[in-house]
Design an enzyme around this catalytic site. Structure first.
Site, short mmCIF file in Angstrom:
data_model
loop_
_atom_site.label_atom_id
_atom_site.label_comp_id
_atom_site.label_asym_id
_atom_site.label_seq_id
_atom_site.Cartn_x
_atom_site.Cartn_y
_atom_site.Cartn_z
N TYR A 101 5.34 -10.29 7.44
CA TYR A 101 4.90 -8.92 7.66
C TYR A 101 5.34 -8.48 9.04
CZ TYR A 101 2.04 -9.85 3.60
OH TYR A 101 1.63 -10.18 2.34
N ASP A 145 0.84 -1.19 0.00
CA ASP A 145 0.00 0.00 0.00
C ASP A 145 0.88 1.24 0.00
OD1 ASP A 145 -2.31 -1.55 0.16
OD2 ASP A 145 -2.24 -1.59 2.35
#
Length: 141
Positions: free
Chosen positions: A89, A30
């Protein structure tokens, strides 16, 4: 319409190969999210001695904050997105009242007190292997 890592890489490949190519990443981030160890591939006709393609990309990527760590020849059936076997992540929270300096844009600053015990208990549900199919685009293969 903002600059992208993909766009910068495609421009760098064009500069050293003279070819218009599409760079395919193993995943997308993102806006404002940083990736470490991202894997990507592109198909080029030109052959380079070991290390030369990587070095050429890095030369043409300056002054962008992008660094190519390795560039290798891979089998014809390699596809960065679908050949990936795992992803990791890391989400960081800084619990401080002070404004961020070096970590700005990389850490979520929470100035109020946090319940670390409750956060740890909740995080246990995220550990392990999970099927995130419902979060994918319907056009994703």
């Amino acid at each position: 319409n903002a600059p992208t890592v993909q766009g910068a890489l495609e421009t760098a490949v064009k500069a050293i190969c003279g070819e218009d190519v599409r760079v395919h990443g193993a995943g997308r981030t993102d806006a404002g999210v940083h990736a470490r160890g991202q894997v990507a591939h592109c198909d080029i006709a030109k052959h380079f001695p070991p290390g030369r393609f990587r070095d050429g990309l890095n030369a043409h990527l300056r002054p962008n904050p992008i660094g190519v760590l390795a560039a290798d020849i891979v089998p014809d059936d390699f596809e960065a997105r679908f050949s990936a076997i795992k992803r990791h992540y890391l989400y960081r929270i800084t619990n401080t009242r002070a404004n961020l300096a070096l970590d700005i844009g990389r850490v979520w600053r929470v100035p109020r007190a946090l319940d670390a015990g409750a956060m740890h208990a909740a995080a246990q549900r995220l550990l392990g292997k999970h099927d995130f199919t419902t979060f994918r685009d319907t056009e994703c293969h």
